[in-house]
Design a protein around this motif. Structure first.
Motif, PDB file in Angstrom:
ATOM      1  N   GLY A 156       0.805  -1.211   0.000  1.00  0.00           N
ATOM      2  CA  GLY A 156       0.000   0.000   0.000  1.00  0.00           C
ATOM      3  C   GLY A 156       0.843   1.268   0.000  1.00  0.00           C
ATOM      4  O   GLY A 156       2.034   1.271  -0.333  1.00  0.00           O
ATOM      5  N   ARG A 157       0.214   2.386   0.424  1.00  0.00           N
ATOM      6  CA  ARG A 157       0.840   3.710   0.353  1.00  0.00           C
ATOM      7  C   ARG A 157       1.912   3.884   1.416  1.00  0.00           C
ATOM      8  O   ARG A 157       1.731   3.526   2.579  1.00  0.00           O
ATOM      9  CB  ARG A 157      -0.219   4.801   0.502  1.00  0.00           C
ATOM     10  CG  ARG A 157      -1.110   4.974  -0.700  1.00  0.00           C
ATOM     11  CD  ARG A 157      -0.350   5.555  -1.888  1.00  0.00           C
ATOM     12  NE  ARG A 157       0.189   6.862  -1.610  1.00  0.00           N
ATOM     13  CZ  ARG A 157      -0.454   8.001  -1.853  1.00  0.00           C
ATOM     14  NH1 ARG A 157      -1.681   7.968  -2.360  1.00  0.00           N
ATOM     15  NH2 ARG A 157       0.098   9.166  -1.592  1.00  0.00           N
ATOM     16  N   HIS A 158       3.039   4.492   0.982  1.00  0.00           N
ATOM     17  CA  HIS A 158       4.148   4.825   1.867  1.00  0.00           C
ATOM     18  C   HIS A 158       4.848   6.057   1.323  1.00  0.00           C
ATOM     19  O   HIS A 158       4.577   6.518   0.205  1.00  0.00           O
ATOM     20  CB  HIS A 158       5.150   3.665   1.973  1.00  0.00           C
ATOM     21  CG  HIS A 158       4.698   2.543   2.864  1.00  0.00           C
ATOM     22  ND1 HIS A 158       4.931   2.530   4.221  1.00  0.00           N
ATOM     23  CD2 HIS A 158       4.010   1.415   2.584  1.00  0.00           C
ATOM     24  CE1 HIS A 158       4.426   1.428   4.749  1.00  0.00           C
ATOM     25  NE2 HIS A 158       3.852   0.728   3.771  1.00  0.00           N
ATOM     26  N   ILE A 159       5.770   6.585   2.108  1.00  0.00           N
ATOM     27  CA  ILE A 159       6.698   7.622   1.658  1.00  0.00           C
ATOM     28  C   ILE A 159       8.107   7.063   1.745  1.00  0.00           C
ATOM     29  O   ILE A 159       8.490   6.452   2.743  1.00  0.00           O
ATOM     30  CB  ILE A 159       6.589   8.905   2.505  1.00  0.00           C
ATOM     31  CG1 ILE A 159       5.319   9.679   2.145  1.00  0.00           C
ATOM     32  CG2 ILE A 159       7.813   9.804   2.313  1.00  0.00           C
ATOM     33  CD1 ILE A 159       5.111  10.931   2.982  1.00  0.00           C
ATOM     34  N   ILE A 160       8.870   7.246   0.663  1.00  0.00           N
ATOM     35  CA  ILE A 160      10.318   7.023   0.720  1.00  0.00           C
ATOM     36  C   ILE A 160      10.950   8.396   0.923  1.00  0.00           C
ATOM     37  O   ILE A 160      10.778   9.306   0.097  1.00  0.00           O
ATOM     38  CB  ILE A 160      10.834   6.338  -0.547  1.00  0.00           C
ATOM     39  CG1 ILE A 160      10.355   4.880  -0.566  1.00  0.00           C
ATOM     40  CG2 ILE A 160      12.356   6.397  -0.613  1.00  0.00           C
ATOM     41  CD1 ILE A 160      10.808   4.088  -1.780  1.00  0.00           C
TER      42      ILE A 160
END
Length: 369
Positions: A200-204
């Motif tokens: 699902g959604r994440h931030i790198i």
């Protein structure tokens, strides 16, 4: 030799872009260094791509990008590679406040801290090896750190340090690069393995820590771990996929075409940087703008910009600067009220010009004293 100055009529007729300027103590090296993650793309980079137009203006289509520009101004996208702190020196927690990680605490990019679910997103596969790319708008030694958010993070709240996994999943020092610094296709490249057990959604989250000065760069890349291979959605009308190679290559793929009227800068390496852009255009003429940036550790009392028209353009009016021309060559010096520029300060002058044919962009150089 032609010379003209700012007029009151132009000041009322022409709307200039709001520019965010901030003064921060610099380290020992006054040379400019700029860069942002290109794969997976940072918010400023993907919003810049999203908003490119044939006139050189940046008008975001993506609603999150539009909200960021509404808060931080279009200058944040003309300078998508400049999310920096000149005094960071490798500091993180306690230096960059929670909720300001994406902007690095730089007020000129605060719009990119907004907690939204509609940023442009890069589609990735958890645990896969891929090629990372990071703009080398200016080439300097240093180390890149990449973190990922914990599974408990939600895109509905601003990013905090506690939302990131404790250790970076990728650290690279002095990687190779291809392309020319100071261009939109020049970049560092290196192979890394994406975090496992992510979905699902994440931030790198990226940090570039220069080893030759106190200047550090920061950025948030919105990703979704859904089995993708670097496709980008949320850009332009309906989103255009932009694949990212999963294996390293010494030769970059051809970049997306840049409109002939988009901003241009000279290759960096000095204290002064000039950003040229076409603000508006019509048959036979156009309105332009040049931003002067002080990337030295000294306050200037005056500045000069120079360029040579490449395709027969001629200057007709100018404001916030004093111009002299000789054939196709143009020299612009500051007015009395905008010659003083603190370190990391900016100022802008605008002009009107004739363009009898193709409006090819010139390369602008500048010096500060």
């Amino acid at each position: 030799m032609h010379r003209s100055s700012r007029t009151a009529a132009l000041l009322t007729a022409v709307a200039t872009l709001a520019l965010g300027a901030f003064a921060l103590a610099t380290g020992s090296d006054p040379a400019a260094a700029h860069g942002a993650a290109m794969a997976p793309g940072a918010r400023t980079y993907l919003c810049w791509k999203d908003g490119l137009t044939q006139t050189g203006e940046i008008r975001p289509n993506n609603p999150a990008c539009a909200a960021a520009v509404a808060q931080s101004g279009a200058n944040s996208l003309y300078n998508w590679f400049s999310v920096l702190r000149s005094d960071a020196g490798g500091r993180t927690v306690g230096f960059i406040p929670d909720g300001q990680l994406c902007s690095g605490g730089n007020p000129g990019f605060s719009g990119y801290d907004l907690a939204r679910t509609d940023w442009p997103v890069t589609h990735l596969t958890s645990g896969q090896t891929m090629e990372f790319r990071f703009s080398n708008w200016a080439h300097h030694p240093g180390t890149f750190y990449f973190y990922v958010t914990k599974n408990t993070w939600s895109p509905t709240r601003p990013l905090a340090w506690s939302d990131l996994e404790d250790q970076p999943f990728l650290t690279v020092t002095n990687p190779p690069s291809v392309g020319s610094p100071g261009t939109t296709d020049g970049h560092y490249y290196f192979t890394g393995t994406l975090p496992a057990n992510k979905g699902g959604r994440h931030i790198i989250y990226s940090r570039w820590v220069r080893s030759d000065s106190q200047e550090n760069f920061f950025g948030c890349s919105d990703v979704t771990f859904d089995g993708g291979n670097g496709e980008v959605t949320g850009i332009g009308s309906g989103g255009t996929p932009s694949p990212t190679p999963t294996t390293p290559t010494p030769t970059p793929t051809s970049p997306s075409p840049t409109p002939t009227s988009s901003p241009t800068m000279p290759p960096p390496g000095g204290d002064c940087m000039a950003v040229y852009q076409v603000v508006n255009a019509w048959p036979g003429g156009f309105q332009g703008e040049v931003m002067i940036m002080n990337h030295s550790s000294r306050t200037w009392g005056s500045w000069t910009a120079n360029w040579t028209w490449p395709s027969g353009q001629t200057l007709t009016q100018i404001w916030s600067g004093k111009a002299s021309t000789s054939g196709s060559s143009v020299t612009v010096t500051n007015e009395s009220y905008n010659g003083t520029l603190a370190p990391e300060g900016t100022t802008t002058f605008g002009f009107l010009a004739n363009a009898p044919g193709t409006n090819t962009l010139p390369t602008v150089t500048c010096t500060g004293r």
